[in-house]
Design a protein around this motif. Structure first.
Motif: not given
Lengths: 117, 113
Positions: A7-8, A82-89, A110-113
């Motif tokens: 979550t989330p 930071a924008p560089s941390q935009t990812s799917v976790y 199932s991941g966190t976008r």
């Protein structure tokens, strides 16, 4: 039996904001992991834990902190996004030992976008 | 420098034919290899694995081949089915390094009916 729950599922952050991603597993696994997935890069290990109260750095730990106060939970924190941390976790958990031709019981959530703008 | 590489980002195959996915690695200390399948908006799910003491492992329609001298492994899917359309990740690990996995970049497979 839920397996690994994250979550989330989605979050948009502004640069500089902080947040915590929660991972919970109900399989009594000893090990837990946080990975990030970026296009063409596969999944890269951020931090991992081999037991309650222990954490260790993975391949790309900078900008992240983790805590494992309870065996079933593993938290991933971003102190100043930071924008560089935009990812799917992705969070995962596994047994500490592995048998022949097994996968350590590795189970992914199932991941966190996460988008940082 | 990526230690595990999947050089084909995508693959298109006709239903019923064979899909061959390739993976190369550079770290000779890796001794266990796995393939994962991933659908959109889901986490990766385990498909098949192989230990470095073997050169082949088979599970139903899926076979993994390991060539240690070439540091190369491949996944064969026979016959391919539309439900096999997904992203496939190759992963490697070292017993001495615990259960940490090093992943390749993935190959997107599209099986056409």
């Amino acid at each position: 039996n839920a397996g690994v729950t994250q979550t989330p599922k989605f979050r948009v952050l502004k640069t500089g904001q902080s947040m915590t991603l929660l991972c919970a597993q109900d399989m009594n696994h000893e090990y837990m992991y946080w990975y990030r997935q970026d296009p063409g890069m596969g999944l890269r290990l951020i931090h991992y834990s081999v037991g309650e109260g222990t954490t260790a750095k993975g391949e790309v730990p900078d900008g992240y902190n983790v805590s494992r106060l309870k065996k079933q939970n593993f938290l991933l924190g971003l102190e100043s996004a930071a924008p560089s941390q935009t990812s799917v976790y992705f969070c995962a958990s596994s047994y500490s030992t592995w048998g022949r031709e097994s996968n350590y019981g590795y189970t992914f959530g199932s991941g966190t976008r996460l988008t940082v703008v | 420098d990526q230690q595990v590489k999947q050089n084909s980002p995508s693959l298109s195959v006709q239903e019923g034919r064979i899909s061959i996915l390739n993976c190369d690695y550079t770290n000779s200390m890796f001794d266990y290899f796995l393939w994962y399948k991933k659908y959109p908006a889901e986490g990766p799910t385990f498909l098949i694995s192989i230990s470095s003491i073997k050169d082949k492992n088979e599970d139903g329609r899926f076979t993994v081949f390991l060539n240690k001298s070439a540091k190369h492994l491949s996944l064969h899917i026979v016959p391919s089915q539309p439900g096999d359309s997904a992203v496939y990740f190759c992963a490697a690990s070292r017993k001495a390094a615990g259960n940490k996995l090093t992943f390749g970049g993935g190959t997107r497979v599209l099986v056409k009916p």
